[in-house]
Design a protein around this motif. Structure first.
Motif, mmCIF file in Angstrom:
data_model
loop_
_atom_site.group_PDB
_atom_site.id
_atom_site.type_symbol
_atom_site.label_atom_id
_atom_site.label_comp_id
_atom_site.label_asym_id
_atom_site.label_seq_id
_atom_site.Cartn_x
_atom_site.Cartn_y
_atom_site.Cartn_z
ATOM 1 N N ILE A 189 0.889 -1.241 0.003
ATOM 2 C CA ILE A 189 -0.038 -0.174 0.204
ATOM 3 C C ILE A 189 0.874 1.332 0.048
ATOM 4 O O ILE A 189 0.802 2.147 -0.982
ATOM 5 N N PHE A 190 1.973 1.351 0.812
ATOM 6 C CA PHE A 190 2.977 2.294 0.812
ATOM 7 C C PHE A 190 3.375 2.675 -0.536
ATOM 8 O O PHE A 190 3.546 3.610 -1.045
ATOM 9 N N LEU A 191 3.874 1.653 -1.298
ATOM 10 C CA LEU A 191 4.565 1.530 -2.526
ATOM 11 C C LEU A 191 3.327 2.242 -3.531
ATOM 12 O O LEU A 191 3.858 3.014 -4.391
ATOM 13 N N ALA A 192 2.288 1.659 -3.376
ATOM 14 C CA ALA A 192 1.109 2.170 -4.385
ATOM 15 C C ALA A 192 1.198 3.593 -4.288
ATOM 16 O O ALA A 192 0.870 4.470 -5.070
ATOM 17 N N LYS A 193 0.984 4.104 -2.897
ATOM 18 C CA LYS A 193 0.920 5.733 -2.713
ATOM 19 C C LYS A 193 1.912 6.315 -3.194
ATOM 20 O O LYS A 193 1.842 7.536 -3.689
ATOM 21 N N VAL A 194 3.255 5.700 -3.268
ATOM 22 C CA VAL A 194 4.398 6.567 -3.702
ATOM 23 C C VAL A 194 4.297 6.796 -5.208
ATOM 24 O O VAL A 194 4.968 7.563 -5.631
ATOM 25 N N ARG A 195 3.742 5.534 -5.718
ATOM 26 C CA ARG A 195 3.529 5.424 -7.200
ATOM 27 C C ARG A 195 2.340 6.131 -7.658
ATOM 28 O O ARG A 195 2.387 6.486 -8.933
ATOM 29 N N HIS A 196 1.677 6.883 -6.732
ATOM 30 C CA HIS A 196 0.368 7.598 -6.881
ATOM 31 C C HIS A 196 -0.620 6.871 -7.632
ATOM 32 O O HIS A 196 -1.387 7.297 -8.554
ATOM 33 N N GLU A 197 -0.581 5.495 -7.378
ATOM 34 C CA GLU A 197 -1.674 4.407 -7.881
ATOM 35 C C GLU A 197 -2.843 4.660 -7.085
ATOM 36 O O GLU A 197 -3.002 4.386 -5.923
ATOM 37 N N ARG A 198 -4.144 5.149 -7.633
ATOM 38 C CA ARG A 198 -5.337 5.120 -6.892
ATOM 39 C C ARG A 198 -5.909 3.938 -6.714
ATOM 40 O O ARG A 198 -6.571 3.448 -5.555
ATOM 41 N N GLU A 199 -5.998 3.239 -7.943
ATOM 42 C CA GLU A 199 -6.989 1.755 -7.801
ATOM 43 C C GLU A 199 -5.694 0.636 -7.505
ATOM 44 O O GLU A 199 -5.077 0.190 -8.347
#
Length: 209
Positions: free
Chosen positions: A97-107
């Motif tokens: 989840i942290f990596l997704a937020k760093v990548r600005h991935e919403r879904e």
């Protein structure tokens, strides 16, 4: 189709030259980077992935003959290696989840849960990364490299600390990248892993083998 073009690539650390005069064009779906331990495979892969800056030469990535700019390339890239660590205190799911937020991935929730299941860590998804075995940590690194559905995947010694089921996972991943319009680059000294690739380049010989 992705194209990787290298011209006179060189990397040195002070007076030590790790590799030099590497030039080739690769257009197939998968490329193996072969070499013994200490031959410079990891350094070479880090240069390809943008983790290290080459001392000389150029690296060009293209998709259907169109240049991939740096930011666009990074968004299309997945990278897994034993030296890329996640946060010990965060759980498997929290790390992704942290990596997704760093990548600005919403879904991201469904993709994260899907990949945790694919790497067979569903039973440990709420455990801290630091409490996992080395094999489980390697599985999570693979999930971290793949949950955002990259088109270009760089794997450095992907079978490190994996059991037979884990190595089958590497084989399955390679088949997906070979079947689709993607690119897999895998650095290893394991002939079985290198056998998953369409072409193999020896970093020691500076030539395809």
């Amino acid at each position: 189709m992705f194209t990787l073009q290298l011209s006179q690539l060189e990397k040195s650390f002070g007076a030590k030259t790790v590799f030099s005069n590497v030039s080739f064009v690769h257009r197939c779906n998968s490329l193996g980077i072969a070499g013994a331990n200490g031959s410079g495979k990891s350094t070479f892969l880090k240069c390809l992935g943008g983790l290290l800056r080459p001392s000389a030469g150029s690296i060009e990535w293209k998709e259907n003959d169109n240049f991939l700019e740096k930011e666009r390339f990074r968004k299309r890239l997945g990278y897994a290696a034993p030296y890329i660590n996640l946060y010990d205190e965060l759980s498997c799911r929290e790390n992704l989840i942290f990596l997704a937020k760093v990548r600005h991935e919403r879904e991201y929730s469904s993709q994260i849960d899907e990949w945790i299941e694919k790497v067979e860590l569903d039973h440990a998804k709420n455990q801290p990364f630091g409490s996992l075995s080395t094999g489980q940590q390697q599985r999570l690194r693979l999930a971290a490299a793949l949950f955002h559905q990259p088109d270009i995947l760089l794997l450095d010694e992907p079978g490190s600390n994996l059991d037979e089921a884990g190595k089958k996972l590497i084989s399955d991943i390679s088949e997906v990248f070979k079947a689709e319009d993607k690119l897999l680059i895998l650095a290893s000294n394991d002939t079985t892993e290198l056998g998953l690739c369409d072409d193999v380049f020896s970093i020691e010989k500076r030539a395809f083998v």
